[in-house]
Motif scaffolding. Structure first.
Motif, PDB file in Angstrom:
ATOM      1  N   ARG A   1      40.152  37.779  48.000  1.00 50.19           N
ATOM      2  CA  ARG A   1      41.411  38.775  47.827  1.00 50.19           C
ATOM      3  C   ARG A   1      41.662  39.339  49.289  1.00 50.19           C
ATOM      4  NH1 ARG A   1      40.284  43.006  43.084  1.00 50.19           N
ATOM      5  NH2 ARG A   1      42.376  43.810  44.006  1.00 50.19           N
ATOM      6  N   GLU A   2      40.797  39.573  50.289  1.00 51.11           N
ATOM      7  CA  GLU A   2      41.284  40.100  51.546  1.00 51.11           C
ATOM      8  C   GLU A   2      41.806  39.089  52.157  1.00 51.11           C
ATOM      9  OE1 GLU A   2      37.971  42.578  53.947  1.00 51.11           O
ATOM     10  OE2 GLU A   2      37.039  41.052  52.810  1.00 51.11           O
TER      11      GLU A   2
ATOM     12  N   TYR B   1      49.599  37.571  53.177  1.00 49.35           N
ATOM     13  CA  TYR B   1      50.896  38.369  52.321  1.00 49.35           C
ATOM     14  C   TYR B   1      51.259  39.294  53.444  1.00 49.35           C
ATOM     15  CZ  TYR B   1      53.814  41.094  49.195  1.00 49.35           C
ATOM     16  OH  TYR B   1      54.574  41.969  48.686  1.00 49.35           O
TER      17      TYR B   1
ATOM     18  N   ALA C   1      43.847  36.784  50.811  1.00 44.93           N
ATOM     19  CA  ALA C   1      45.096  36.497  50.483  1.00 44.93           C
ATOM     20  C   ALA C   1      45.958  37.886  50.884  1.00 44.93           C
ATOM     21  CB  ALA C   1      45.062  36.495  48.998  1.00 44.93           C
ATOM     22  N   ALA C   2      45.513  38.891  51.074  1.00 47.30           N
ATOM     23  CA  ALA C   2      46.229  40.203  51.050  1.00 47.30           C
ATOM     24  C   ALA C   2      46.696  40.247  52.644  1.00 47.30           C
ATOM     25  CB  ALA C   2      45.159  41.531  51.067  1.00 47.30           C
TER      26      ALA C   2
END
Length: 445
Positions: free
Chosen positions: A366-367, A373, A369-370
């Motif tokens: 998730r880190e 982004y 992906a963030a």
């Protein structure tokens, strides 16, 4: 022949009377949010601010030398091994993961002028003020074994630089002339010279491995072909070039670090004008090294700072400095594209992150992906004035800040003077010289 034309119905967007409300086109797609751009802009602004908050590039200082660090070399096979040579003739081998010195050799009397590792990583070469070329084992000596070089070549003049071929047991040294050596012989297999002056550095091309370039103190950059016994061509600049570095991805591109505070990226096929002039330093540029991707390079300067430049931009994206760091003499970009090493006058080697705000260590999905982004958002809105201002802001030492201001005034004065001369001269008598051609004196083939 069929021609498609745009047909617009005025009923869709023209008001019947001026008292009617203006018709606004609406997108009824439920997947698109009406305030999507506004939301993304806010996120991009926050991401840019957080990037500056977390920009802490300095990692550690490797201390142990008793004199200024004069040159460094990377191990071709091991990411964690780096070599450094000092002004007192001492060579140290460092382990970057442990951040410790694992071996110290008293290699020369006087300065260690240059060093390079063999392409296979089993040994390395050093040259010094004592007119010798020495080859050393990369491994530490066995218990009870003396710390001695494998080979020693005694030359006639002082050697100022050395570089090893990327694929063959051949190395080049420079000093009074450029000598090409075979590792098995004690005399050079060929000597290349063009003019009579001391040559400060020599570098092999990592792609077209038979090409090499050198910088001389008579302001020349000379290109040689190892297959011929004569130089190819040379370019003469306004001021002396200290060193050059070849792009590891594009065979014909190299960048030269100059005394006139600039760096010049050349295409060796068209030396009449540089591809790009990189201007930001406020003192002589002493060293330059490319990232393994070939998209950026790092430069070390006498103004006590190092800067990271994109290859296709005229200004740096990053500047690193500390209060204790003095004149930076040598700089290297590690082979994994993550770190930068610089050696300076006050006996320290400093380890920096190549991307100042990058988080080190293991990242959760998730880190990651963030981060991706946020990176895309910053790229999308990078030219917005507010975001651009925050992304470009850097704190500078007072000395550099004042010198930048002073040079801006001088540059403006020169520009104004040239405009006035052109205005009050006969048309065409004062030619308009582009910035890229101002610094080139001549190209000799």
């Amino acid at each position: 022949m069929r021609v498609k034309v745009l047909s617009r119905n005025p009923d869709d967007y023209v008001r019947e009377t001026k008292l009617d409300l203006q018709r606004v086109p609406r997108n009824y797609d439920p997947a698109l949010h009406p305030f999507e751009v506004a939301r993304e802009y806010t996120r991009a602004l926050n991401a840019t601010k957080l990037e500056r908050v977390f920009a802490k590039p300095f990692l550690s200082s490797l201390d142990g030398h008793r004199d200024g660090v004069n040159c460094m070399a990377k191990h071709p096979k091991s990411l964690s091994t780096v070599l450094s040579g000092a002004c007192d003739g001492e060579v140290k081998i460092w382990n970057l993961t442990r951040r410790q010195c694992i071996r110290t050799i008293q290699a020369h009397e006087g300065f260690v002028r240059g060093m390079c590792a063999r392409f296979c990583g089993t040994s390395f070469f050093t040259v010094g003020d004592d007119k010798t070329i020495k080859q050393w084992k990369m491994e530490s000596p066995e218990y009870g074994e003396e710390e001695e070089p494998i080979h020693t070549i005694l030359g006639k003049t002082v050697y100022t630089g050395i570089d090893h071929h990327w694929k063959e047991p051949v190395f080049a040294t420079c000093g009074h002339q450029v000598d090409i050596w075979d590792e098995q012989r004690t005399s050079p297999k060929c000597s290349l010279t063009w003019g009579f002056d001391s040559i400060s550095s020599v570098k092999f091309n990592p792609i077209e491995t038979y090409l090499l370039g050198s910088c001389a103190s008579d302001r020349n950059i000379v290109l040689y072909d190892m297959r011929k016994s004569t130089p190819l061509k040379k370019v003469i600049l306004n001021m002396r070039t200290n060193t050059l570095c070849w792009n590891p991805m594009e065979a014909f591109i190299f960048t030269a670090a100059n005394e006139d505070y600039n760096l010049y990226t050349f295409d060796m096929r068209f030396l009449e004008s540089p591809v790009m002039v990189h201007m930001d330093h406020v003192s002589a540029v002493l060293d330059v090294d490319y990232s393994p991707t070939g998209k950026e390079f790092v430069s070390a300067s006498f103004d006590k700072s190092i800067r990271i430049f994109p290859v296709d931009k005229g200004h740096s994206r990053e500047v690193y400095h500390t209060k204790r760091m003095q004149h930076v003499i040598t700089v290297k970009w590690t082979s994994d594209n993550k770190y930068i090493l610089c050696g300076s006058d006050e006996m320290n080697i400093r380890l920096w992150k190549a991307n100042a705000s990058e988080k080190l260590g293991v990242l959760a999905p998730r880190e990651k992906a963030a981060m991706n982004y946020n990176q895309k958002l910053k790229e999308k809105f990078q030219f917005h004035p507010q975001i651009r201002r925050i992304a470009q802001h850097r704190h500078l030492p007072k000395s550099i800040y004042c010198q930048i201001k002073e040079q801006r005034i001088m540059r403006e004065a020169r520009r104004r003077k040239e405009l006035n001369r052109r205005k009050h001269s006969k048309p065409g008598s004062v030619p308009l010289v582009p910035e890229r051609k101002k610094h080139i004196v001549a190209v000799v083939k």
